[in-house]
Design a protein around this motif. Structure first.
Motif, PDB file in Angstrom:
ATOM      1  N   MET A   1     -26.019 129.472  22.353  1.00 45.67           N
ATOM      2  CA  MET A   1     -25.805 130.922  22.483  1.00 45.67           C
ATOM      3  C   MET A   1     -27.132 131.661  22.381  1.00 45.67           C
ATOM      4  O   MET A   1     -27.409 132.591  23.152  1.00 45.67           O
ATOM      5  CB  MET A   1     -24.871 131.437  21.386  1.00 45.67           C
ATOM      6  CG  MET A   1     -23.426 131.004  21.513  1.00 45.67           C
ATOM      7  SD  MET A   1     -22.473 131.427  20.011  1.00 45.67           S
ATOM      8  CE  MET A   1     -22.338 133.224  20.178  1.00 45.67           C
TER       9      MET A   1
ATOM     10  N   TYR B   1     -23.049 135.225  28.894  1.00 49.31           N
ATOM     11  CA  TYR B   1     -21.881 134.326  29.039  1.00 49.31           C
ATOM     12  C   TYR B   1     -21.594 134.058  30.504  1.00 49.31           C
ATOM     13  O   TYR B   1     -21.347 132.913  30.914  1.00 49.31           O
ATOM     14  CB  TYR B   1     -20.654 134.893  28.316  1.00 49.31           C
ATOM     15  CG  TYR B   1     -19.423 135.073  29.177  1.00 49.31           C
ATOM     16  CD1 TYR B   1     -18.732 133.959  29.682  1.00 49.31           C
ATOM     17  CD2 TYR B   1     -18.936 136.334  29.514  1.00 49.31           C
ATOM     18  CE1 TYR B   1     -17.613 134.116  30.508  1.00 49.31           C
ATOM     19  CE2 TYR B   1     -17.829 136.502  30.323  1.00 49.31           C
ATOM     20  CZ  TYR B   1     -17.176 135.397  30.815  1.00 49.31           C
ATOM     21  OH  TYR B   1     -16.077 135.539  31.631  1.00 49.31           O
TER      22      TYR B   1
ATOM     23  N   HIS C   1     -21.580 130.274  32.358  1.00 46.42           N
ATOM     24  CA  HIS C   1     -20.431 129.701  33.062  1.00 46.42           C
ATOM     25  C   HIS C   1     -20.696 129.590  34.574  1.00 46.42           C
ATOM     26  O   HIS C   1     -20.290 128.617  35.200  1.00 46.42           O
ATOM     27  CB  HIS C   1     -19.166 130.509  32.761  1.00 46.42           C
ATOM     28  CG  HIS C   1     -18.576 130.198  31.413  1.00 46.42           C
ATOM     29  ND1 HIS C   1     -17.331 130.614  31.013  1.00 46.42           N
ATOM     30  CD2 HIS C   1     -19.062 129.483  30.367  1.00 46.42           C
ATOM     31  CE1 HIS C   1     -17.081 130.180  29.782  1.00 46.42           C
ATOM     32  NE2 HIS C   1     -18.120 129.507  29.373  1.00 46.42           N
TER      33      HIS C   1
ATOM     34  N   VAL D   1     -19.557 125.444  28.021  1.00 46.61           N
ATOM     35  CA  VAL D   1     -18.282 126.172  28.089  1.00 46.61           C
ATOM     36  C   VAL D   1     -18.068 126.965  26.796  1.00 46.61           C
ATOM     37  O   VAL D   1     -17.789 128.167  26.824  1.00 46.61           O
ATOM     38  CB  VAL D   1     -17.095 125.211  28.347  1.00 46.61           C
ATOM     39  CG1 VAL D   1     -15.764 125.950  28.191  1.00 46.61           C
ATOM     40  CG2 VAL D   1     -17.200 124.599  29.746  1.00 46.61           C
ATOM     41  N   LEU D   2     -18.238 126.287  25.659  1.00 47.94           N
ATOM     42  CA  LEU D   2     -17.989 126.941  24.365  1.00 47.94           C
ATOM     43  C   LEU D   2     -18.994 128.050  24.067  1.00 47.94           C
ATOM     44  O   LEU D   2     -18.616 129.100  23.535  1.00 47.94           O
ATOM     45  CB  LEU D   2     -18.011 125.907  23.233  1.00 47.94           C
ATOM     46  CG  LEU D   2     -16.788 124.999  23.150  1.00 47.94           C
ATOM     47  CD1 LEU D   2     -16.989 123.941  22.065  1.00 47.94           C
ATOM     48  CD2 LEU D   2     -15.526 125.817  22.842  1.00 47.94           C
TER      49      LEU D   2
ATOM     50  N   ASP E   1     -17.937 130.994  26.036  1.00 51.79           N
ATOM     51  CA  ASP E   1     -16.742 131.583  25.420  1.00 51.79           C
ATOM     52  C   ASP E   1     -17.107 132.431  24.203  1.00 51.79           C
ATOM     53  O   ASP E   1     -16.587 133.539  24.018  1.00 51.79           O
ATOM     54  CB  ASP E   1     -15.775 130.474  24.992  1.00 51.79           C
ATOM     55  CG  ASP E   1     -15.092 129.797  26.174  1.00 51.79           C
ATOM     56  OD1 ASP E   1     -15.144 130.354  27.296  1.00 51.79           O
ATOM     57  OD2 ASP E   1     -14.502 128.719  25.988  1.00 51.79           O
ATOM     58  N   ALA E   2     -17.988 131.881  23.365  1.00 52.07           N
ATOM     59  CA  ALA E   2     -18.358 132.600  22.138  1.00 52.07           C
ATOM     60  C   ALA E   2     -19.214 133.823  22.442  1.00 52.07           C
ATOM     61  O   ALA E   2     -19.123 134.835  21.735  1.00 52.07           O
ATOM     62  CB  ALA E   2     -19.095 131.663  21.189  1.00 52.07           C
TER      63      ALA E   2
ATOM     64  N   GLN F   1     -18.837 135.696  25.058  1.00 53.12           N
ATOM     65  CA  GLN F   1     -17.909 136.758  25.469  1.00 53.12           C
ATOM     66  C   GLN F   1     -17.293 137.427  24.237  1.00 53.12           C
ATOM     67  O   GLN F   1     -17.232 138.651  24.135  1.00 53.12           O
ATOM     68  CB  GLN F   1     -16.804 136.253  26.410  1.00 53.12           C
ATOM     69  CG  GLN F   1     -15.864 137.391  26.769  1.00 53.12           C
ATOM     70  CD  GLN F   1     -14.866 137.154  27.898  1.00 53.12           C
ATOM     71  OE1 GLN F   1     -14.325 138.107  28.411  1.00 53.12           O
ATOM     72  NE2 GLN F   1     -14.589 135.924  28.272  1.00 53.12           N
ATOM     73  N   ALA F   2     -16.849 136.618  23.271  1.00 55.33           N
ATOM     74  CA  ALA F   2     -16.281 137.192  22.048  1.00 55.33           C
ATOM     75  C   ALA F   2     -17.318 138.047  21.326  1.00 55.33           C
ATOM     76  O   ALA F   2     -17.013 139.144  20.825  1.00 55.33           O
ATOM     77  CB  ALA F   2     -15.770 136.079  21.129  1.00 55.33           C
TER      78      ALA F   2
ATOM     79  N   ALA G   1     -14.855 143.185  32.364  1.00 59.90           N
ATOM     80  CA  ALA G   1     -15.129 141.742  32.324  1.00 59.90           C
ATOM     81  C   ALA G   1     -14.018 140.909  32.951  1.00 59.90           C
ATOM     82  O   ALA G   1     -14.257 139.785  33.389  1.00 59.90           O
ATOM     83  CB  ALA G   1     -15.335 141.300  30.873  1.00 59.90           C
TER      84      ALA G   1
END
Lengths: 289, 289
Positions: B33, B75, B79, B107-108, B111-112, B114-115, B144
């Motif tokens: 990240m 993010y 991706h 991928v993770l 995802d994180a 985006q959160a 998004a």
């Protein structure tokens, strides 16, 4: 009674998800989003709607965060099933998204379902109080991110790659992220919508989340593949630490029962009105799938 | 002057992203990240902070949504670069996340991120007004999701698979999602924080977003790989419709100039104070990378 209420809630949330996704057109990514957000027990949505009911929040409001958490859960399953993650071809007896469509569609559908979760949680229809909507969105982000659900998944990945099996505190941290974070948000949603104290709900969710996961490990060994609906004994085969491998079967079951009792007790302030949620807690350790 | 302000903003946003990710530990997903959220021009963050400045919002508030939109952008790049999507090994002259780590981590981490974007946009520090935080989060989710950025990506996927090349209105819709949605949110952030009219910003963002994308297509043909820093001529090789293939090079350039002029004019109400943002608009069609 709990089961019929659960089914009512599931139907309501499904209608809501379908209606919010209706104007999104018909591209494969959107079809995959609809497909992935069908089915499942809807336990998280039920926690939202029941906790909301206990705090006097109407279902036409609580159905929004209920749908939000199911969209979030659906995204996590779509990405979990990917070849690079758990590589599962089947989910709930149906082909997974990357099998039915393709890898790219599955990544994008998961991404869009996560965004949808926030669109639902922060929606004007959730509450006339902006404070409530902002808090639900913020706490959902915390529950989903690198200090919540993704942390659990990152720890799970680390466990897979680790030479020494995880110990109990590590497995507990892993599960508190993987399952606990979304359960926690769901159970606290009602109190948040009513701007009430969330601490009983935090205790309740912690107990059922961990009990749920211990029971998953129990079912992983004792379950019948046909009933559980997915490959059984997977974690055991991989030599990965589980609550059962760490505690032994009997202690694991006893611990799960103890956690469920703690969860039930946390709802004492709500009296008999909370009996359905006590049923939910007991269901965690009686389900066979 | 615009470039030095852009660099100041980039530095400020980077510090902020680093500080919010500091307590997240050091698992590979978190390392990824951090890695993915370094570098880049920070145009989206700059739009947030400059539009906020014009509406009298202090940088210690606007840096939050600025960091949010960069987390969201990061993010989307992680991706996009995945093997199942664009399959890019390099980004900004560095190995992409799935190359430096692995597919699962990429991928993770995406995802994180985006959160994290929502955690920053809905944060209490953004504004004392809950209405502002809730609206920023809701609009970010819309930008998004499957009616914003992911719609653009889904249309891009459909274009790849289509037997007939996309026409101008389809390519425009594709780009309005892919680039326009996040540009739109960024440029409107200041007005949203000040609870002011967002419509001049909407016009401004639409123009620069489309101009940006037309210029990408121009650079895809005229650019030098060493300068652009990524494979050149990729879209052309794939026989995909672009603004240049549809309009011809000269008309595409003229259209980009016209869009930039419209963007500049939309900021008339802000007078000379908005000159930096007019420079941003002109930069869209003068950059060589």
């Amino acid at each position: 009674m709990f089961k019929s209420r659960l089914m009512d809630c599931a139907a309501q949330v499904q209608l809501h998800l379908d209606s919010v996704m209706e104007p999104m057109g018909d591209l494969p990514v959107v079809q995959a989003m609809r497909y992935a957000s069908h089915g499942g027990k809807r336990l998280r949505a039920f926690l939202v709607m029941e906790s909301a009911r206990l705090h006097g929040i109407a279902p036409d409001q609580s159905v929004w965060p209920a749908a939000a958490i199911e969209a979030m859960h659906a995204y996590s399953l779509v990405h979990d099933d990917l070849p690079c993650m758990d590589n599962d071809d089947m989910r709930r007896g149906q082909p997974t998204v990357h099998i039915k469509w393709d890898y790219e569609t599955a990544v994008l559908a998961g991404d869009a379902l996560q965004a949808l979760a926030f669109e639902l949680a922060a929606n004007e229809a959730v509450s006339p109080k902006a404070e409530v909507r902002a808090t639900l969105a913020l706490e959902l982000a915390r529950a989903a991110g690198a200090q919540g659900m993704v942390l659990g998944q990152a720890l799970d990945m680390a466990a897979d790659k680790s030479d020494t099996p995880f110990d109990l505190s590590q497995i507990t941290a892993l599960q508190e992220g993987k399952t606990g974070a979304l359960f926690g948000w769901s159970a606290q949603a009602g109190a948040r919508m009513a701007e009430a104290d969330t601490s009983p709900w935090e205790t309740y969710a912690k107990g059922i989340g961990l009990a749920f996961q211990i029971w998953d490990d129990v079912l992983d060994i004792e379950g019948d593949a046909a009933i559980v609906g997915k490959a059984v004994g997977k974690d055991q085969d991989a030599g990965k630490a589980t609550f059962v491998s760490l505690l032994g079967m009997d202690t694991a079951k006893a611990r799960a029962h103890e956690l469920v009792e703690q969860s039930c007790a946390a709802l004492d302030p709500f009296g008999a009105e909370a009996d359905t949620l006590r049923d939910v807690a007991r269901y965690m350790i009686s389900r066979d799938k």
